[in-house]
Design an enzyme around this catalytic site. Structure first.
Site, PDB file in Angstrom:
ATOM      1  N   ASP A 180       0.801  -1.104   0.053  1.00  0.00           N
ATOM      2  CA  ASP A 180       0.026   0.057   0.027  1.00  0.00           C
ATOM      3  C   ASP A 180       0.853   1.102  -0.228  1.00  0.00           C
ATOM      4  OD1 ASP A 180      -2.667  -1.462   0.550  1.00  0.00           O
ATOM      5  OD2 ASP A 180      -1.512  -1.944   2.366  1.00  0.00           O
ATOM      6  N   GLU A 197       1.939  -6.340  -5.494  1.00  0.00           N
ATOM      7  CA  GLU A 197       1.235  -5.425  -6.405  1.00  0.00           C
ATOM      8  C   GLU A 197       2.628  -4.777  -7.245  1.00  0.00           C
ATOM      9  OE1 GLU A 197      -1.515  -1.754  -7.096  1.00  0.00           O
ATOM     10  OE2 GLU A 197      -2.470  -3.530  -6.098  1.00  0.00           O
TER      11      GLU A 197
HETATM   12  O1  TRH Z   1       4.821  -5.930   0.384  1.00  0.00           O
HETATM   13  P1  TRH Z   1       3.606  -6.428  -0.375  1.00  0.00           P
HETATM   14  O2  TRH Z   1       3.444  -7.791  -0.307  1.00  0.00           O
HETATM   15  O3  TRH Z   1       2.297  -5.575  -0.462  1.00  0.00           O
HETATM   16  C1  TRH Z   1       0.900  -6.193  -0.313  1.00  0.00           C
HETATM   17  C2  TRH Z   1       0.515  -5.949  -1.871  1.00  0.00           C
HETATM   18  O4  TRH Z   1       0.482  -4.938  -2.471  1.00  0.00           O
HETATM   19  C3  TRH Z   1      -0.960  -6.338  -2.074  1.00  0.00           C
HETATM   20  O5  TRH Z   1      -1.535  -6.208  -3.029  1.00  0.00           O
HETATM   21  C4  TRH Z   1      -1.668  -5.449  -0.790  1.00  0.00           C
HETATM   22  O6  TRH Z   1      -3.060  -5.779  -0.786  1.00  0.00           O
HETATM   23  C5  TRH Z   1      -0.943  -6.093   0.505  1.00  0.00           C
HETATM   24  O7  TRH Z   1       0.359  -5.556   0.523  1.00  0.00           O
HETATM   25  C6  TRH Z   1      -1.578  -4.936   1.751  1.00  0.00           C
HETATM   26  O8  TRH Z   1       4.260  -6.601  -2.028  1.00  0.00           O
HETATM   27  P2  TRH Z   1       4.513  -5.318  -2.968  1.00  0.00           P
HETATM   28  O9  TRH Z   1       3.428  -4.845  -3.429  1.00  0.00           O
HETATM   29  O10 TRH Z   1       5.383  -5.824  -3.964  1.00  0.00           O
HETATM   30  O11 TRH Z   1       5.161  -4.353  -2.243  1.00  0.00           O
HETATM   31  C7  TRH Z   1       6.528  -4.324  -1.765  1.00  0.00           C
HETATM   32  C8  TRH Z   1       7.234  -3.206  -1.746  1.00  0.00           C
HETATM   33  O12 TRH Z   1       8.578  -3.310  -1.311  1.00  0.00           O
HETATM   34  C9  TRH Z   1       7.501  -2.575  -3.478  1.00  0.00           C
HETATM   35  O13 TRH Z   1       7.434  -1.238  -3.461  1.00  0.00           O
HETATM   36  C10 TRH Z   1       8.871  -3.020  -3.697  1.00  0.00           C
HETATM   37  C11 TRH Z   1       9.374  -2.597  -2.216  1.00  0.00           C
HETATM   38  N1  TRH Z   1      10.892  -3.468  -1.960  1.00  0.00           N
HETATM   39  C12 TRH Z   1      11.928  -2.497  -1.542  1.00  0.00           C
HETATM   40  O14 TRH Z   1      11.853  -1.375  -1.545  1.00  0.00           O
HETATM   41  N2  TRH Z   1      13.084  -2.985  -1.195  1.00  0.00           N
HETATM   42  C13 TRH Z   1      13.211  -4.507  -1.162  1.00  0.00           C
HETATM   43  O15 TRH Z   1      14.537  -5.161  -0.801  1.00  0.00           O
HETATM   44  C14 TRH Z   1      12.094  -5.111  -1.594  1.00  0.00           C
HETATM   45  C15 TRH Z   1      12.352  -6.914  -1.507  1.00  0.00           C
HETATM   46  C16 TRH Z   1      10.949  -4.628  -1.862  1.00  0.00           C
END
Ligand code: TRH
Length: 377
Positions: free
Chosen positions: A19, A272
């Site tokens: 989010d 996402e």
């Molecule tokens: O963290 P998430 O599992 O988020 C989820 C989804 O968005 C889901 O749809 C939602 O309903 C739920 O949260 C509440 O996965 P997502 O969306 O990929 O977000 C991870 C974020 O972290 C993304 O912006 C990439 C970032 N990231 C980093 O900045 N550094 C890192 O080392 C890694 C592994 C990820």
């Protein structure tokens, strides 16, 4: 055309990073690429401080990368209302703010930014209006998506430039990785807890070619530690078994995560935002979709796979579909892995055509800007 210079984005952190990951990316893009005054209201600043270490989670107000970052307190005190108000993922605006919106002579544009889905119904619902039951306000639903009739996807205008200057060898050195061996498959693993992981790690260990698995700190670590019989598993740890090497990496700032995706031959992503970034990276990917009640996530998973397979018909996508389903709890993971592993060269060939297909001329931030300038409130 309305004045849409001042934007407020409200984000309630449910769990994980998705989010706030989406809201932070959007806020930065609106401020830095579109010159808008953006305030980002977040009820919990701690996840944001991991995505952007310059953010101090104890500060109520700070200016970071062109965005005014605000803690969203409860109760919410009165504040001036922006021209465009984004309620991210139906997070419900504070009552006081909503009343202040209704009291404005020129009503602000009120947008609910929805979750991403490749399902066909999204096109029909994108932009739909929903009048407030008793206040003189109308909320509009804005759906990100993979086709021109949706709200599109976020992609920064300097993405290609950043990628062109990416130095793979330097990043490997920085992460403490040796140079890739002949035939090595380097992959990143960003996922939720997954009962299929031990069998997959075992298959990787038995692989005929070396597999180097990079695991950012997060929800897979307990399973990884258990597989290697280690009570501790955190950033900096490295494990070996037969042909598998696992490196646990620190969680990196959001923009640096792209470089990890560029480095790898295959990326396991989740949720996402990382799912979208892996598509921009033009590398084969595996999606661990965020689990929802009533298996709604399986419908979403299949919707994306159908869209992908229709756009790029290839026998390799059968192996991709089977492996993705198995990774999401539907099917036998090891046999699905072997077929998927064999299909990787073909899937690599499909990665760029797919990224070009979904990169609609205007991305999500630009579409939001246009939408808010022209919508009747
Ligand atoms: O963290 P998430 O599992 O988020 C989820 C989804 O968005 C889901 O749809 C939602 O309903 C739920 O949260 C509440 O996965 P997502 O969306 O990929 O977000 C991870 C974020 O972290 C993304 O912006 C990439 C970032 N990231 C980093 O900045 N550094 C890192 O080392 C890694 C592994 C990820």
């Amino acid at each position: 055309m309305k004045s849409t210079l001042r934007w407020d984005i409200f984000c309630a952190v449910v769990d994980n990073y998705g989010d706030i990951g989406v809201c932070w990316r959007l806020a930065r893009q609106l401020a830095n690429e579109h010159g808008l005054a953006v305030r980002l209201w977040v009820d919990d600043l701690r996840p944001l401080s991991r995505l952007c270490p310059a953010v101090d989670a104890s500060q109520a107000l700070q200016r970071i990368e062109g965005v005014e970052v605000r803690h969203w307190p409860s109760p919410f005190s009165a504040t001036d209302v922006a021209d465009v108000v984004i309620e991210a993922f139906a997070c419900a605006l504070p009552e006081t703010y909503l009343n202040a919106m209704a009291a404005r002579p020129h009503k602000p544009v009120w947008i609910n930014l929805e979750y991403l889905s490749a399902e066909p119904w999204v096109e029909g619902c994108h932009g739909m209006a929903s009048p407030h039951p008793h206040l003189p306000l109308t909320k509009h639903f804005f759906f990100p998506g993979f086709t021109p009739a949706t709200g599109g996807l976020m992609r920064e205008c300097d993405y290609d430039l950043r990628r062109a200057s990416f130095d793979q060898a330097a990043l490997r050195t920085r992460l403490g990785l040796p140079a890739a061996q002949d035939g090595e498959l380097t992959l990143s693993l960003f996922a939720y807890e997954n009962p299929a992981l031990p069998d997959l790690l075992n298959a990787w260990a038995k692989s005929s070619a070396p597999i180097r698995c990079l695991v950012p700190e997060g929800r897979s670590l307990a399973d990884v530690g258990k597989f290697f019989g280690s009570a501790e598993c955190c950033a900096g740890h490295q494990f070996e078994r037969d042909n598998l090497s696992v490196h646990v990496l620190p969680f990196v700032p959001q923009l640096d995560y792209d470089a990890l995706l560029w480095l790898c031959d295959l990326n396991f992503v989740r949720g996402e935002d990382s799912f979208v970034r892996a598509q921009w990276a033009e590398k084969p990917l595996v999606w661990h979709i965020y689990p929802q009640a009533d298996a709604a996530h399986q419908v979403k998973l299949d919707a994306w796979l159908s869209r992908y397979r229709a756009a790029l018909p290839s026998p390799a996508t059968d192996a991709m579909r089977n492996f993705w389903r198995a990774w999401n709890g539907d099917g036998e993971i090891v046999s699905a892995w072997y077929a998927f592993r064999s299909a990787l060269p073909w899937l690599q060939d499909l990665a760029s055509p797919w990224a070009q297909k979904i990169a609609t001329s205007d991305g999500l931030a630009e579409k939001l800007r246009q939408f808010s300038a022209h919508i009747d409130v």
